[in-house]
Structures are given as C-alpha cells and as structure tokens.
Design a protein around this motif. Sequence first.
Motif, PDB file in Angstrom:
ATOM      1  N   VAL A  28       0.549  -2.035  -0.217  1.00  0.00           N
ATOM      2  CA  VAL A  28       0.188   0.161   0.413  1.00  0.00           C
ATOM      3  C   VAL A  28       0.962   1.559   0.002  1.00  0.00           C
ATOM      4  CG1 VAL A  28      -1.559   1.111   1.226  1.00  0.00           C
ATOM      5  CG2 VAL A  28      -2.060  -1.110   1.030  1.00  0.00           C
ATOM      6  N   ASN A  29       1.732   1.739   0.741  1.00  0.00           N
ATOM      7  CA  ASN A  29       2.218   1.976   1.129  1.00  0.00           C
ATOM      8  C   ASN A  29       3.669   2.632  -0.314  1.00  0.00           C
ATOM      9  OD1 ASN A  29       2.907   3.706   3.902  1.00  0.00           O
ATOM     10  ND2 ASN A  29       2.348   1.587   4.446  1.00  0.00           N
ATOM     11  N   ALA A  30       4.390   1.684  -1.206  1.00  0.00           N
ATOM     12  CA  ALA A  30       4.823   1.701  -1.888  1.00  0.00           C
ATOM     13  C   ALA A  30       3.771   2.368  -3.260  1.00  0.00           C
ATOM     14  CB  ALA A  30       5.107  -0.092  -2.404  1.00  0.00           C
ATOM     15  N   SER A  31       2.627   1.448  -3.548  1.00  0.00           N
ATOM     16  CA  SER A  31       1.584   2.630  -4.742  1.00  0.00           C
ATOM     17  C   SER A  31       1.179   3.956  -4.377  1.00  0.00           C
ATOM     18  CB  SER A  31       0.424   1.535  -4.196  1.00  0.00           C
ATOM     19  OG  SER A  31      -0.537   1.700  -5.153  1.00  0.00           O
ATOM     20  N   GLU A  32       1.081   3.803  -2.431  1.00  0.00           N
ATOM     21  CA  GLU A  32       1.410   5.431  -2.243  1.00  0.00           C
ATOM     22  C   GLU A  32       1.984   6.592  -3.443  1.00  0.00           C
ATOM     23  OE1 GLU A  32       0.111   6.252   1.436  1.00  0.00           O
ATOM     24  OE2 GLU A  32      -1.974   4.822   0.635  1.00  0.00           O
ATOM     25  N   LEU A  33       3.505   5.726  -2.663  1.00  0.00           N
ATOM     26  CA  LEU A  33       4.470   6.209  -3.326  1.00  0.00           C
ATOM     27  C   LEU A  33       4.785   6.862  -4.835  1.00  0.00           C
ATOM     28  CD1 LEU A  33       6.953   5.069  -0.730  1.00  0.00           C
ATOM     29  CD2 LEU A  33       6.640   7.346  -1.223  1.00  0.00           C
ATOM     30  N   LEU A  34       4.752   5.652  -5.427  1.00  0.00           N
ATOM     31  CA  LEU A  34       4.531   5.580  -6.438  1.00  0.00           C
ATOM     32  C   LEU A  34       3.631   6.247  -7.945  1.00  0.00           C
ATOM     33  CD1 LEU A  34       5.263   1.875  -7.547  1.00  0.00           C
ATOM     34  CD2 LEU A  34       6.271   3.782  -8.089  1.00  0.00           C
ATOM     35  N   ALA A  35       1.974   6.177  -6.964  1.00  0.00           N
ATOM     36  CA  ALA A  35       1.572   7.044  -7.303  1.00  0.00           C
ATOM     37  C   ALA A  35       1.843   8.910  -7.116  1.00  0.00           C
ATOM     38  CB  ALA A  35      -0.220   7.483  -6.729  1.00  0.00           C
ATOM     39  N   SER A  36       1.656   8.939  -5.666  1.00  0.00           N
ATOM     40  CA  SER A  36       2.203  10.759  -6.442  1.00  0.00           C
ATOM     41  C   SER A  36       3.777  10.305  -6.522  1.00  0.00           C
ATOM     42  CB  SER A  36       3.677  10.569  -4.273  1.00  0.00           C
ATOM     43  OG  SER A  36       2.577  10.594  -3.798  1.00  0.00           O
ATOM     44  N   ALA A  37       5.162  10.142  -7.154  1.00  0.00           N
ATOM     45  CA  ALA A  37       6.203   9.704  -8.305  1.00  0.00           C
ATOM     46  C   ALA A  37       5.494  10.290  -9.385  1.00  0.00           C
ATOM     47  CB  ALA A  37       7.353   9.274  -8.605  1.00  0.00           C
ATOM     48  N   SER A  38       4.410   9.154  -9.940  1.00  0.00           N
ATOM     49  CA  SER A  38       4.072   9.092 -11.022  1.00  0.00           C
ATOM     50  C   SER A  38       3.163  11.507 -11.195  1.00  0.00           C
ATOM     51  CB  SER A  38       3.137   8.473 -11.330  1.00  0.00           C
ATOM     52  OG  SER A  38       2.260   8.542 -12.905  1.00  0.00           O
ATOM     53  N   ALA A  39       1.743  11.460 -10.717  1.00  0.00           N
ATOM     54  CA  ALA A  39       2.070  12.908 -10.926  1.00  0.00           C
ATOM     55  C   ALA A  39       3.148  13.499 -10.711  1.00  0.00           C
ATOM     56  CB  ALA A  39       0.954  13.011  -9.249  1.00  0.00           C
ATOM     57  N   ALA A  66       5.474  -0.106 -12.746  1.00  0.00           N
ATOM     58  CA  ALA A  66       5.730  -0.064 -11.603  1.00  0.00           C
ATOM     59  C   ALA A  66       4.861  -0.309 -10.575  1.00  0.00           C
ATOM     60  CB  ALA A  66       7.321   0.942 -10.924  1.00  0.00           C
ATOM     61  N   HIS A  67       3.893   0.891 -10.557  1.00  0.00           N
ATOM     62  CA  HIS A  67       2.994   1.528 -10.092  1.00  0.00           C
ATOM     63  C   HIS A  67       1.649  -0.448 -10.255  1.00  0.00           C
ATOM     64  CE1 HIS A  67      -0.836   3.640  -9.176  1.00  0.00           C
ATOM     65  NE2 HIS A  67      -0.115   3.446  -8.320  1.00  0.00           N
ATOM     66  N   LEU A  68       1.577  -0.390 -11.215  1.00  0.00           N
ATOM     67  CA  LEU A  68       0.638  -1.377 -12.271  1.00  0.00           C
ATOM     68  C   LEU A  68       1.388  -3.121 -10.511  1.00  0.00           C
ATOM     69  CD1 LEU A  68      -0.278  -1.155 -16.082  1.00  0.00           C
ATOM     70  CD2 LEU A  68      -1.587  -0.224 -13.864  1.00  0.00           C
ATOM     71  N   LEU A  69       2.331  -3.055 -11.650  1.00  0.00           N
ATOM     72  CA  LEU A  69       2.620  -4.082 -11.097  1.00  0.00           C
ATOM     73  C   LEU A  69       2.494  -4.282  -9.663  1.00  0.00           C
ATOM     74  CD1 LEU A  69       6.515  -4.739 -12.791  1.00  0.00           C
ATOM     75  CD2 LEU A  69       4.293  -6.325 -13.080  1.00  0.00           C
TER      76      LEU A  69
END
Length: 86
Positions: A28-39, A66-69
């Motif tokens: 969950v934390n990795a997903s949130e970090l990747l969403a922020s990095a993507s934005a 990476a976010h999808l994975l």
Amino acid sequence: MKTQIDDDDMTNSVFNVRPGLSSEEALVNASELLASASAMANEQAFSSSGSQRLQTFGLAQLIGSAHLLVNDALKKTSPVSFDLNT
C-alpha cells in the motif's frame, strides 16, 4: 548516545523499514509512493520541452508500470480489502 554499534545499525541506508511491517502495508505504501512519483513526473514532463520532455515522459511510464505491478501484487495479497482507485 550509543557507544556500541549493533549489527543491525551497520546498514548503508539512512532509512529502514519498520520491523513487522506486513506485505500488505508495504505494498500500500509503495503504491502511494509510486502514485506521487507518477504525478510529479507527469507534471514535470508537461512543463518541459524537447528531449527533456520525452525523457520525463519515459520516466513517468516506468513509474506507471511499476505502480501497476505493485497494485497487482496488492490485489493478490489482499483481494477483499484492495480498493485503491489508481
């Protein structure tokens, strides 16, 4: 102040993952970090031009992949509670 260094302190990383962190919490934390990095990458790409714009869009694409994975792994780890709209 510590006078003796433990083996656990001999890491090269400044930050450590909390002991006992579950796989679900980590994902969950990795997903949130990747969403922020993507934005941030997309924002930067749209405000850039030329080859810098293309490179930043490429970086955004890698982050998105990476976010999808991570989200797929999270769905498999916790299919009932998975509810990220990303």
